[in-house]
Scaffold this motif. Structure first.
Motif, PDB file in Angstrom:
ATOM      1  N   CYS A 102      -3.220  25.298  59.192  1.00 45.15           N
ATOM      2  CA  CYS A 102      -3.149  25.647  57.774  1.00 45.15           C
ATOM      3  C   CYS A 102      -4.426  25.102  57.144  1.00 45.15           C
ATOM      4  O   CYS A 102      -4.611  23.882  57.058  1.00 45.15           O
ATOM      5  CB  CYS A 102      -1.929  25.007  57.114  1.00 45.15           C
ATOM      6  N   LEU A 103      -5.302  25.986  56.726  1.00 51.34           N
ATOM      7  CA  LEU A 103      -6.622  25.549  56.259  1.00 51.34           C
ATOM      8  C   LEU A 103      -6.562  24.743  54.974  1.00 51.34           C
ATOM      9  O   LEU A 103      -7.456  23.959  54.703  1.00 51.34           O
ATOM     10  CB  LEU A 103      -7.545  26.753  56.104  1.00 51.34           C
ATOM     11  N   GLY A 104      -5.518  24.882  54.191  1.00 51.71           N
ATOM     12  CA  GLY A 104      -5.382  24.095  52.969  1.00 51.71           C
ATOM     13  C   GLY A 104      -4.902  22.679  53.234  1.00 51.71           C
ATOM     14  O   GLY A 104      -5.021  21.809  52.373  1.00 51.71           O
ATOM     15  N   LYS A 105      -4.360  22.419  54.435  1.00 55.57           N
ATOM     16  CA  LYS A 105      -3.773  21.114  54.744  1.00 55.57           C
ATOM     17  C   LYS A 105      -4.418  20.421  55.924  1.00 55.57           C
ATOM     18  O   LYS A 105      -4.446  19.195  55.996  1.00 55.57           O
ATOM     19  CB  LYS A 105      -2.275  21.288  55.042  1.00 55.57           C
ATOM     20  N   ASP A 106      -4.900  21.196  56.893  1.00 53.98           N
ATOM     21  CA  ASP A 106      -5.442  20.625  58.123  1.00 53.98           C
ATOM     22  C   ASP A 106      -6.958  20.659  58.124  1.00 53.98           C
ATOM     23  O   ASP A 106      -7.563  21.586  57.599  1.00 53.98           O
ATOM     24  CB  ASP A 106      -4.969  21.435  59.351  1.00 53.98           C
ATOM     25  N   LYS A 107      -7.545  19.663  58.745  1.00 53.85           N
ATOM     26  CA  LYS A 107      -8.982  19.698  58.983  1.00 53.85           C
ATOM     27  C   LYS A 107      -9.204  20.598  60.193  1.00 53.85           C
ATOM     28  O   LYS A 107      -8.556  20.444  61.226  1.00 53.85           O
ATOM     29  CB  LYS A 107      -9.502  18.288  59.264  1.00 53.85           C
ATOM     30  N   PHE A 108     -10.112  21.557  60.049  1.00 51.06           N
ATOM     31  CA  PHE A 108     -10.356  22.513  61.124  1.00 51.06           C
ATOM     32  C   PHE A 108     -11.844  22.579  61.405  1.00 51.06           C
ATOM     33  O   PHE A 108     -12.640  22.949  60.543  1.00 51.06           O
ATOM     34  CB  PHE A 108      -9.824  23.895  60.743  1.00 51.06           C
ATOM     35  N   GLU A 109     -12.219  22.181  62.608  1.00 55.46           N
ATOM     36  CA  GLU A 109     -13.589  22.272  63.083  1.00 55.46           C
ATOM     37  C   GLU A 109     -13.586  23.250  64.249  1.00 55.46           C
ATOM     38  O   GLU A 109     -13.097  22.926  65.336  1.00 55.46           O
ATOM     39  CB  GLU A 109     -14.086  20.902  63.552  1.00 55.46           C
TER      40      GLU A 109
ATOM     41  N   PRO B 182       6.065  18.051  66.040  1.00 50.70           N
ATOM     42  CA  PRO B 182       7.054  17.295  65.264  1.00 50.70           C
ATOM     43  C   PRO B 182       6.419  16.435  64.167  1.00 50.70           C
ATOM     44  O   PRO B 182       7.097  16.042  63.214  1.00 50.70           O
ATOM     45  CB  PRO B 182       7.745  16.423  66.314  1.00 50.70           C
ATOM     46  N   ASN B 183       5.117  16.164  64.279  1.00 47.50           N
ATOM     47  CA  ASN B 183       4.437  15.324  63.290  1.00 47.50           C
ATOM     48  C   ASN B 183       3.698  16.122  62.232  1.00 47.50           C
ATOM     49  O   ASN B 183       3.190  15.563  61.271  1.00 47.50           O
ATOM     50  CB  ASN B 183       3.450  14.386  63.992  1.00 47.50           C
ATOM     51  N   ASN B 184       3.591  17.442  62.426  1.00 41.44           N
ATOM     52  CA  ASN B 184       2.858  18.274  61.479  1.00 41.44           C
ATOM     53  C   ASN B 184       3.522  19.644  61.445  1.00 41.44           C
ATOM     54  O   ASN B 184       3.343  20.452  62.353  1.00 41.44           O
ATOM     55  CB  ASN B 184       1.391  18.388  61.899  1.00 41.44           C
ATOM     56  N   ALA B 185       4.277  19.900  60.382  1.00 44.75           N
ATOM     57  CA  ALA B 185       5.035  21.149  60.274  1.00 44.75           C
ATOM     58  C   ALA B 185       4.128  22.370  60.235  1.00 44.75           C
ATOM     59  O   ALA B 185       4.580  23.484  60.438  1.00 44.75           O
ATOM     60  CB  ALA B 185       5.913  21.106  59.029  1.00 44.75           C
ATOM     61  N   CYS B 186       2.845  22.161  59.974  1.00 50.40           N
ATOM     62  CA  CYS B 186       1.925  23.276  59.835  1.00 50.40           C
ATOM     63  C   CYS B 186       1.187  23.602  61.121  1.00 50.40           C
ATOM     64  O   CYS B 186       0.595  24.658  61.230  1.00 50.40           O
ATOM     65  CB  CYS B 186       0.921  22.958  58.727  1.00 50.40           C
ATOM     66  N   GLN B 187       1.192  22.719  62.080  1.00 52.38           N
ATOM     67  CA  GLN B 187       0.378  22.946  63.272  1.00 52.38           C
ATOM     68  C   GLN B 187       1.250  23.419  64.435  1.00 52.38           C
ATOM     69  O   GLN B 187       1.873  22.629  65.131  1.00 52.38           O
ATOM     70  CB  GLN B 187      -0.372  21.675  63.651  1.00 52.38           C
ATOM     71  N   ASP B 188       1.271  24.733  64.624  1.00 49.40           N
ATOM     72  CA  ASP B 188       2.037  25.344  65.695  1.00 49.40           C
ATOM     73  C   ASP B 188       1.104  25.685  66.856  1.00 49.40           C
ATOM     74  O   ASP B 188      -0.107  25.776  66.684  1.00 49.40           O
ATOM     75  CB  ASP B 188       2.690  26.647  65.222  1.00 49.40           C
TER      76      ASP B 188
END
Length: 102
Positions: free
Chosen positions: A33-40, A12-18
């Protein structure tokens, strides 16, 4: 005929993170979403990548036991169908790494 059922949990806090869940098992896959989220990437998990009509996505298992790697691909294919991009190519390598090399 046995049909594998996947469910989608929306953040509910991040429309891109399912989160893709296997209904009858413990498989969980986080979508970034690699353009919006930090991914490690985590060394202990499987990662796959895809290009969703120009938006780069990362898929990472969560507490994956390594039991059925084909189920991970099936879940990502299900997600691609769900988001309306059934022909989305699933990649084993981060496509951003290729951009940095050239």
């Amino acid at each position: 005929m046995d049909q594998t059922v996947f469910l989608l949990v929306k953040d509910p806090n991040n429309a891109c993170q399912d989160i893709i869940r296997h209904r009858d098992g413990s498989l969980r896959i986080r979508v970034y979403c690699l353009g919006k989220d930090k991914f490690e990437p985590s060394e202990d998990e499987l990662q796959f990548f895809a290009n969703d009509s120009g938006d780069l996505l990362a898929f990472e298992t969560s507490d994956y036991d390594g039991d059925d790697p084909l189920l991970v691909i099936e879940a990502i294919r299900w997600y691609a169908e769900y988001i309306g991009n059934p022909k989305m190519e699933i990649l084993a390598e981060d496509p951003r790494l290729f951009d940095q090399e050239h």
